[in-house]
Design a protein around this motif. Structure first.
Motif, PDB file in Angstrom:
ATOM      1  N   GLN A   1      38.133  37.906  30.986  1.00 36.53           N
ATOM      2  CA  GLN A   1      36.115  38.005  29.996  1.00 36.53           C
ATOM      3  C   GLN A   1      35.625  40.126  30.945  1.00 36.53           C
ATOM      4  OE1 GLN A   1      33.651  34.481  31.641  1.00 36.53           O
ATOM      5  NE2 GLN A   1      35.271  33.705  31.823  1.00 36.53           N
ATOM      6  N   GLY A   2      36.760  40.634  31.894  1.00 37.55           N
ATOM      7  CA  GLY A   2      35.298  41.294  32.094  1.00 37.55           C
ATOM      8  C   GLY A   2      35.454  42.376  31.879  1.00 37.55           C
ATOM      9  N   VAL A   3      34.149  43.189  31.874  1.00 33.20           N
ATOM     10  CA  VAL A   3      33.935  44.182  30.974  1.00 33.20           C
ATOM     11  C   VAL A   3      34.225  45.686  31.512  1.00 33.20           C
ATOM     12  CG1 VAL A   3      31.938  45.612  30.071  1.00 33.20           C
ATOM     13  CG2 VAL A   3      31.632  43.457  31.315  1.00 33.20           C
ATOM     14  N   GLU A   4      34.931  46.557  29.916  1.00 33.26           N
ATOM     15  CA  GLU A   4      35.799  47.281  29.975  1.00 33.26           C
ATOM     16  C   GLU A   4      34.764  48.606  30.708  1.00 33.26           C
ATOM     17  OE1 GLU A   4      37.149  50.794  26.427  1.00 33.26           O
ATOM     18  OE2 GLU A   4      36.616  48.859  26.323  1.00 33.26           O
ATOM     19  N   GLY A   5      36.018  48.753  31.508  1.00 33.86           N
ATOM     20  CA  GLY A   5      35.268  49.958  32.587  1.00 33.86           C
ATOM     21  C   GLY A   5      34.990  49.819  33.787  1.00 33.86           C
ATOM     22  N   GLU A   6      34.359  48.011  34.060  1.00 33.18           N
ATOM     23  CA  GLU A   6      33.703  47.399  36.013  1.00 33.18           C
ATOM     24  C   GLU A   6      34.864  47.471  36.499  1.00 33.18           C
ATOM     25  OE1 GLU A   6      30.274  46.984  35.881  1.00 33.18           O
ATOM     26  OE2 GLU A   6      30.519  48.067  33.730  1.00 33.18           O
ATOM     27  N   ASN A   7      34.413  47.644  37.954  1.00 32.63           N
ATOM     28  CA  ASN A   7      34.872  47.049  39.259  1.00 32.63           C
ATOM     29  C   ASN A   7      34.380  45.786  39.240  1.00 32.63           C
ATOM     30  OD1 ASN A   7      35.634  50.002  38.524  1.00 32.63           O
ATOM     31  ND2 ASN A   7      36.699  49.827  40.872  1.00 32.63           N
ATOM     32  N   TYR A   8      35.460  44.841  40.186  1.00 23.84           N
ATOM     33  CA  TYR A   8      35.186  43.765  40.384  1.00 23.84           C
ATOM     34  C   TYR A   8      35.408  43.649  41.420  1.00 23.84           C
ATOM     35  CZ  TYR A   8      34.332  42.483  35.419  1.00 23.84           C
ATOM     36  OH  TYR A   8      33.857  42.697  34.090  1.00 23.84           O
ATOM     37  N   ASN A   9      34.393  43.216  42.529  1.00 22.47           N
ATOM     38  CA  ASN A   9      34.660  42.921  44.670  1.00 22.47           C
ATOM     39  C   ASN A   9      35.456  41.190  43.804  1.00 22.47           C
ATOM     40  OD1 ASN A   9      34.847  44.999  45.137  1.00 22.47           O
ATOM     41  ND2 ASN A   9      32.570  44.362  46.615  1.00 22.47           N
ATOM     42  N   ILE A  10      36.920  40.895  44.333  1.00 24.08           N
ATOM     43  CA  ILE A  10      37.154  39.545  45.071  1.00 24.08           C
ATOM     44  C   ILE A  10      37.470  39.076  46.300  1.00 24.08           C
ATOM     45  CG2 ILE A  10      38.495  38.132  43.862  1.00 24.08           C
ATOM     46  CD1 ILE A  10      39.824  39.126  42.119  1.00 24.08           C
ATOM     47  N   GLY A  11      36.124  38.537  47.159  1.00 22.84           N
ATOM     48  CA  GLY A  11      36.714  37.867  48.006  1.00 22.84           C
ATOM     49  C   GLY A  11      36.839  36.641  48.485  1.00 22.84           C
ATOM     50  N   GLY A  12      36.735  36.331  49.792  1.00 23.47           N
ATOM     51  CA  GLY A  12      36.819  34.419  50.010  1.00 23.47           C
ATOM     52  C   GLY A  12      35.374  34.460  50.386  1.00 23.47           C
ATOM     53  N   HIS A  13      34.844  35.233  50.918  1.00 21.59           N
ATOM     54  CA  HIS A  13      33.358  34.960  51.891  1.00 21.59           C
ATOM     55  C   HIS A  13      33.053  34.302  53.426  1.00 21.59           C
ATOM     56  CE1 HIS A  13      30.905  35.686  47.925  1.00 21.59           C
ATOM     57  NE2 HIS A  13      31.996  34.403  46.917  1.00 21.59           N
ATOM     58  N   ASN A  14      34.236  34.855  53.126  1.00 20.88           N
ATOM     59  CA  ASN A  14      35.110  34.501  54.550  1.00 20.88           C
ATOM     60  C   ASN A  14      35.406  35.040  55.481  1.00 20.88           C
ATOM     61  OD1 ASN A  14      36.646  31.802  55.796  1.00 20.88           O
ATOM     62  ND2 ASN A  14      38.494  32.516  55.262  1.00 20.88           N
ATOM     63  N   GLU A  15      34.435  35.216  56.646  1.00 22.67           N
ATOM     64  CA  GLU A  15      35.265  36.174  57.926  1.00 22.67           C
ATOM     65  C   GLU A  15      35.196  35.538  58.906  1.00 22.67           C
ATOM     66  OE1 GLU A  15      32.436  39.508  58.513  1.00 22.67           O
ATOM     67  OE2 GLU A  15      31.175  38.953  56.401  1.00 22.67           O
ATOM     68  N   TRP A  16      36.516  36.041  59.149  1.00 21.02           N
ATOM     69  CA  TRP A  16      37.273  35.610  60.470  1.00 21.02           C
ATOM     70  C   TRP A  16      37.348  36.830  61.431  1.00 21.02           C
ATOM     71  CZ3 TRP A  16      39.517  30.823  62.472  1.00 21.02           C
ATOM     72  CH2 TRP A  16      38.419  29.543  61.491  1.00 21.02           C
ATOM     73  N   ALA A  17      38.159  36.611  62.754  1.00 26.02           N
ATOM     74  CA  ALA A  17      38.611  37.388  63.641  1.00 26.02           C
ATOM     75  C   ALA A  17      39.602  37.090  64.388  1.00 26.02           C
ATOM     76  CB  ALA A  17      37.635  37.622  65.116  1.00 26.02           C
ATOM     77  N   ASN A  18      40.400  38.195  63.960  1.00 30.48           N
ATOM     78  CA  ASN A  18      41.991  37.946  64.223  1.00 30.48           C
ATOM     79  C   ASN A  18      42.527  37.352  65.037  1.00 30.48           C
ATOM     80  OD1 ASN A  18      42.212  39.719  62.373  1.00 30.48           O
ATOM     81  ND2 ASN A  18      43.251  42.032  63.244  1.00 30.48           N
ATOM     82  N   LEU A  19      41.668  37.376  66.759  1.00 32.42           N
ATOM     83  CA  LEU A  19      41.770  36.293  67.480  1.00 32.42           C
ATOM     84  C   LEU A  19      41.169  34.681  66.980  1.00 32.42           C
ATOM     85  CD1 LEU A  19      43.407  36.274  70.178  1.00 32.42           C
ATOM     86  CD2 LEU A  19      40.508  36.022  71.112  1.00 32.42           C
TER      87      LEU A  19
END
Length: 374
Positions: A249-267
């Motif tokens: 479905q993506g539009v030609e020439g577009e950029n899309y960020n894909i993330g998990g909405h999920n921030e965690w500290a490494n520790l």
């Protein structure tokens, strides 16, 4: 504007398809489109593992061992298999390695991407048939955006690039090349920038598989600095879903960020994996027999293996992806919570010793043998 290509008619060349995300995508796409053409091109460097595709090879997938910098080979594959879609995963991706050997990253990530773009332009735009409906999808990273402070908003598609490592700089350059071929030559491209992936087939040098395997072998769990570096984590299957939506479905020439909405500290991630493996050993007595030097096998919590080490140079403090655009425009929603995804990942590594054991390397194997002989 190039004629839009229906996903069911896409004939794919997947570069880096024997790597972590590429292999997962091949499995995901084959399930989604079982009859489609799928050709994998991979140089089988240290992080490429043909075994990750073993269940697909044959009628489901054609594997070609080769380098993306071999432009004539890419042209030949595009022509002989009548391929009209490139999904470009192939990249050097480990930040630590880029600090010690940046040349390899420039060669693969910049020159390799340009090689693919040249081949695609020749086959799809400049051939005797005229313009062929096509798509060049480029997989990039959130690291091109730089680093965030604790209260900064997450990276958006219009966030200025500010790469801080040779790896991130090489990926930023490749992103710009893809954009340039879209605007200069009319090549139909899309780009996705993803957050940190985890899941099956992940090479053992990366944080999550490294922690799992070090716990199993009683090795220290190295934590850079104070361990409070924050990343947005994305289960690899959810990433594959996002890529598929962009292709469909993506539009030609577009950029899309894909993330998990999920921030965690490494520790905190390391502590979660420790807890899950402690629980796994408590529930399955055979694990202690298989991994006698694991801390839980010796009556110790896995957290006792945590060891703090000097922070690496230029270590970005925080990454976070704003994936609202792909959600709003393409209906993308991650399907896995972090704990669910980590549980699946831990279970996969416990059940697939035959996949990861050969990847540990001679030095690691010698260390394990020495420990087991002691």
């Amino acid at each position: 504007m190039v004629e839009k290509l229906a996903a069911a008619k896409m004939r794919l060349l997947v570069t880096g398809g024997a790597g972590f995300i590429g292999a997962n995508f091949c499995h995901y796409w084959r399930c989604r489109y079982p009859q489609g053409t799928l050709v994998v091109l991979d140089a089988l460097t240290y992080a490429g593992n043909r075994a990750s595709l073993s269940s697909l090879e044959g009628q489901a997938c054609t594997f070609v061992a080769g380098d993306i910098n071999d432009t004539p080979l890419v042209e030949k594959l595009l022509q002989e298999h009548e391929l009209n879609t490139i999904v470009h995963f192939a990249a050097e991706s480990h930040v630590d390695r880029s600090i010690h050997d940046p040349d390899a990253f420039l060669n693969t990530n910049i020159l390799g991407t340009h090689s693919l773009l040249r081949a695609a332009r020749k086959q799809w735009l400049d051939g005797p048939q005229g313009v062929i409906p096509h798509r060049f999808h480029h997989i990039s990273t959130d690291e091109v955006y730089g680093t965030l402070g604790p209260q900064d908003p997450a990276f958006r598609e219009d966030t200025p690039y500010a790469p801080n490592s040779p790896y991130a700089a090489s990926k930023a350059a490749s992103d710009h090349l893809v954009r340039a071929y879209q605007h200069t030559y009319g090549l139909c491209t899309t780009t996705s920038n993803c957050s940190n992936n985890y899941g099956p087939y992940h090479f053992p040098e990366k944080l999550i598989p490294l922690v799992i395997l070090n716990i199993l072998h009683g090795r220290p769990l190295p934590i850079y600095g104070d361990g409070q570096q924050i990343r947005d984590w994305l289960f690899v299957e959810d990433h594959c879903q996002g890529i598929a939506l962009i292709l469909e479905q993506g539009v030609e020439g577009e950029n899309y960020n894909i993330g998990g909405h999920n921030e965690w500290a490494n520790l905190d991630i390391v502590r979660l994996i420790c807890r899950l493996l402690d629980e796994a050993f408590a529930a399955d007595a055979t694990l202690a027999e298989r991994y006698p030097h694991a801390a839980p096998s010796q009556g110790k919590p896995a957290e006792s293996l945590i060891s703090y080490v000097k922070d690496r140079p230029g270590h970005d403090r925080r990454y976070a992806i704003d994936a609202s655009k792909i959600g709003r425009e393409l209906g993308y929603t991650p399907q896995h919570s972090f704990e669910e995804g980590i549980r699946k990942t831990v279970d996969w590594y416990l059940q697939n010793t035959g996949w990861w054991q050969p990847l540990l390397g001679e030095q690691y194997a010698q260390w394990v043998q020495k420990q087991y002989a002691s």
